[in-house]
Design an enzyme around this catalytic site. Structure first.
Site, PDB file in Angstrom:
ATOM      1  N   SER A 194       7.280  -3.890   0.778  1.00  0.00           N
ATOM      2  CA  SER A 194       6.400  -3.996  -0.382  1.00  0.00           C
ATOM      3  C   SER A 194       6.212  -5.465  -0.769  1.00  0.00           C
ATOM      4  O   SER A 194       5.769  -6.270   0.035  1.00  0.00           O
ATOM      5  CB  SER A 194       6.950  -3.158  -1.536  1.00  0.00           C
ATOM      6  OG  SER A 194       6.024  -3.063  -2.588  1.00  0.00           O
ATOM      7  N   ASP A 348      -0.780   5.387   0.173  1.00  0.00           N
ATOM      8  CA  ASP A 348      -0.259   4.155  -0.424  1.00  0.00           C
ATOM      9  C   ASP A 348      -1.435   3.244  -0.772  1.00  0.00           C
ATOM     10  O   ASP A 348      -2.311   3.006   0.071  1.00  0.00           O
ATOM     11  CB  ASP A 348       0.677   3.474   0.575  1.00  0.00           C
ATOM     12  CG  ASP A 348       1.290   2.186   0.056  1.00  0.00           C
ATOM     13  OD1 ASP A 348       1.117   1.877  -1.142  1.00  0.00           O
ATOM     14  OD2 ASP A 348       1.955   1.492   0.843  1.00  0.00           O
ATOM     15  N   HIS A 378       4.277   5.144  -0.770  1.00  0.00           N
ATOM     16  CA  HIS A 378       4.875   3.841  -1.067  1.00  0.00           C
ATOM     17  C   HIS A 378       6.331   3.992  -1.526  1.00  0.00           C
ATOM     18  O   HIS A 378       6.640   4.784  -2.416  1.00  0.00           O
ATOM     19  CB  HIS A 378       4.087   3.110  -2.154  1.00  0.00           C
ATOM     20  CG  HIS A 378       4.467   1.663  -2.255  1.00  0.00           C
ATOM     21  ND1 HIS A 378       3.913   0.691  -1.449  1.00  0.00           N
ATOM     22  CD2 HIS A 378       5.371   1.021  -3.030  1.00  0.00           C
ATOM     23  CE1 HIS A 378       4.448  -0.475  -1.745  1.00  0.00           C
ATOM     24  NE2 HIS A 378       5.342  -0.303  -2.693  1.00  0.00           N
TER      25      HIS A 378
END
Length: 408
Positions: A194, A348, A378
């Site tokens: 991320s 995501d 995610h």
């Protein structure tokens, strides 16, 4: 005084129950649960917990009891237990003022091991050494590597560019001392998830010209945030209300870390903060034209960017720095980067960031291995061992990352 305390104690459970009911209503009214998801009930429960914690943190922040990021991290670190394994020595250290955690396999090795430098996700709001502990332990064991996890400083006390600074400084410190930790200088991988994935891309670009340091063998980017300019990509439209990174939560994290007032949110969304000459220069890398057609289901091409707003640009212009949007690096820098393993998840908002960076790297001849998780979302990697809330997509991601690193 005693009566007042009694009233408060009686009111507290009522308040918490009311907040729970509000959380459940918000989840069902505002969240999209993908139909292809393996365990939708578990997914809904986890999202309700997420909303509850963030909302309670915001309330405590308004009451000046605790900041939302501090409260959220406090809760997340206690939701799941850290694993221990007799096969790995785990050491908490400080490189300067930055906390790091070192994972060193105990098994005898006839040669130096590979090394992994890991930057966790969370966008300076969430994430910690403890929360990503089990992921790091798994990768160290499965790849027989020495893994360094970096606990960079976060909100509310630290803002841009502290993540990049902390990760860069700890990485340089580690690279200069690889022999101390029994790491082969030719087998060092930088890995991030991320926001940590975006940071990994930044750090590797910064280090590409450093002749005094070992060359990075590969970059492993797990659904990274690669640019902070175009918020109208297909994945942002399609997944804007999918937990656990909704479009609004993503923008809140970016604005808090970048010290941008949330009143500029709409200008960021419609691209009004992008100067026409800037969009002309970078459109070839940022545009949805670069997203394969199969990812554009139900995508409506917006009028983007919107009418230019100079005030919005002046407030947000640091988003256009290469260190915040590594997709914008020049061709010469991109061409020198090490091979990459990119992970994207279908459900995501950041899916298309990976697709854009994949094309950018391939256009400059950088070898790219791409792993796309059709039922992934995610942050799913964090749940790979979190029984009873694990998902098969979570295990797929950690196994794919470990398999790639072992194959280097």
């Amino acid at each position: 005084m005693a009566v007042l305390l009694l009233v408060l104690l009686l009111c507290l459970p009522t308040f918490l129950l009311g907040l729970l009911i509000w959380t459940i209503c918000k989840h069902f009214l505002t969240r999209d649960v993908p139909s292809t998801l393996e365990h939708p009930v578990k997914f809904r429960i986890l999202d309700c917990v997420f909303i509850y914690v963030i909302t309670l943190g915001n309330i405590l922040e308004k009451l000046r009891i605790s900041s939302m990021p501090c409260f959220a991290r406090f809760v997340q670190d206690r939701l799941f237990l850290k694993k221990k394994d007799s096969k790995v020595v785990i050491t908490d250290l400080h490189f300067g003022t930055i906390p790091v955690r070192l994972f060193q396999p105990k098994a005898m090795s006839h040669c130096s091991r590979g090394g992994i430098i890991f930057y966790h996700g969370g966008a300076a709001v969430l994430g910690s050494l403890d929360f990503y502990h089990n992921v790091c332990l798994f990768l160290a064991l499965e790849t027989n590597s020495v893994l360094l996890s970096v606990g960079y400083r976060k909100l509310p006390d630290h803002h841009y560019p502290v993540i990049t600074k902390d990760c860069l400084n700890t990485t340089i410190h580690f690279l200069k001392r690889l022999e101390t930790y029994g790491v082969d200088p030719s087998r060092v991988v930088i890995c991030g998830e991320s926001a940590g994935g975006g940071t990994a891309a930044q750090i590797i670009q910064i280090l590409v010209d450093r002749k005094d340091l070992p060359k990075i063998r590969a970059q492993v980017l797990i659904h990274p945030i690669i640019q902070a300019i175009n918020y109208q990509l297909p994945s942002t439209q399609q997944n804007q209300n999918v937990p656990f990174l909704t479009r609004d939560f993503m923008l809140m994290c970016i604005c808090r870390y970048m010290a941008i007032d949330l009143s500029w949110k709409d200008a960021m969304l419609n691209g009004a903060c992008i100067p026409p000459e800037t969009w002309k220069k970078y459109r070839k890398w940022l545009s949805s034209d670069n997203i394969p057609k199969r990812f554009k289901d139900k995508y409506k091409e917006p009028q983007f960017p919107g009418p230019f707003n100079e005030s919005a640009y002046l407030e947000t212009k640091h988003l256009f720095d290469v260190e915040n949007s590594p997709l914008l690096a020049d061709d010469q820098t991109i061409a020198q980067l090490p091979e990459a393993f990119l992970v994207s998840c279908e459900h995501d908002v950041l899916r298309d960031h990976t697709l854009l960076y994949k094309k950018r790297l391939e256009d400059q001849g950088v070898p790219v291995s791409w792993y796309h998780v059709e039922d992934g979302f995610h942050g799913c990697i964090l749940l790979f061992d979190r029984q009873p809330f694990s998902f098969s997509c979570s295990q797929k991601v950690v196994n794919a990352v470990a398999s790639y690193i072992k194959g280097l």
